[in-house]
Design an enzyme around this catalytic site. Sequence first.
Site, short mmCIF file in Angstrom:
data_model
loop_
_atom_site.label_atom_id
_atom_site.label_comp_id
_atom_site.label_asym_id
_atom_site.label_seq_id
_atom_site.Cartn_x
_atom_site.Cartn_y
_atom_site.Cartn_z
N ASP A 116 0.86 -1.20 0.00
CA ASP A 116 0.00 0.00 0.00
C ASP A 116 0.89 1.24 0.00
OD1 ASP A 116 -1.92 1.95 0.31
OD2 ASP A 116 -2.67 1.24 2.24
N LYS A 136 -13.68 1.09 2.31
CA LYS A 136 -13.70 1.60 3.68
C LYS A 136 -14.99 2.38 3.83
CE LYS A 136 -8.73 2.23 4.25
NZ LYS A 136 -7.67 3.26 4.25
N GLY A 141 -9.22 -0.79 6.50
CA GLY A 141 -9.31 -0.42 7.91
C GLY A 141 -8.75 0.97 8.14
#
Length: 366
Positions: free
Chosen positions: A186, A260, A288
């Site tokens: 990420d 999300k 998250g």
Amino acid sequence: MKLSGVEIRWVEMPLRSPFRTSFGTQTVRQLLLLRAVTDENEGWGECVTMADPVYSSEYLEGSADVLRRFLVPSLTGQIDAIAVAPRLRRFRGHRMAKAALEMAVLDAELRARGVSFGRELGAVRDRVPCGVSVGIMNSIPELLDAVDGYLAEGYQRIKLKIEPGWDVAPVRAVRERFGDILLQVDANTAYTLGDARHLARLDPFDLLLIEQPLDEEELLAHAELAEVVRTPICLDESITSASSAADAIKLGACQIVNIKPGRVGGYLEARRIHDVCAAHNIPVWCGGMLETGIGRAANVALAALPGCTLPGDTSASDRYYRLDVTEPFVLEDGHLTVPTGPGLGVTPLPDVLDSLTVKTEWIPSS
Ligand code: OSB
Ligand code: MG
């Protein structure tokens, strides 16, 4: 249902270890918990904004302000969860604040109806496989130790935060040391399209995906990057609604989507994104925002939807916090169990919540 008002709690949760990303290092998770009080029931919501506007433009005090001045005062008269987003639509942006308010109203409504979040959203599993997001470290040995610990605990997928200067080497080291694990990265927008050739150097490591390599507004550039790199591109920051997800898919900007609920304005919009992606055969997974047990309960329910075919960033309470605001979510055999009680199926432990609360404010809805 009639809303009398919302109590906002400023909560500070020390993280067990610093969490470093390309946008900064978190050592304490500062967040807002919302308690919606209605004529039928109470409901809880979690606002996932960070203290500073570094992941997205939203930030904690901005969320508190927009909730206080515009959002909560708009929910007068009869209200149910499905009507929250339309009522709030004339206020631009502030999706995380809107999501928290809708979540609290939805929780109150579901508790009154005796229906769980999982059932309401369409969960098809009673437990979900879990991944863990591993921050940028000071050294490769430190990273290998951290990954080793998470794998020993049973996490089924490892996500490494990357940035220029911390990408190919840590990925290579983790791949070489741990072999055939599910591994992804990420970048939180840390690269530009000019880095395409460099990012293609990650291709030999068979990553599940690279998450949000470029700026959130650069959909076309992500589509161009996808022509150069073999690793599937997953969007996080860029996906703010079902409509933006549909656009990104059509443009070829992503092959996978991170959902999300806070980023997209709520759990109901999150489910719509899930459905849009399913219709296009785009795998999704639940992202998250270092949630407490309140947000985690709802995320785990979302992660149990049929299209969530990849492990999410739904880690156990003890990956983040020594003390969670609810009974802790515990990893069992690499999974978390989807709560089945009414609404979220969990509530804050009053004494623990009080000990973590630094400020409380009551906002009447009229
Ligand atoms: O980009 O997914 C992200 C945490 C805060 C803000 C953004 C992100 C993250 C994480 C951690 O990666 C996910 C989690 O375990 O909650
Ligand atoms: Mg991300």
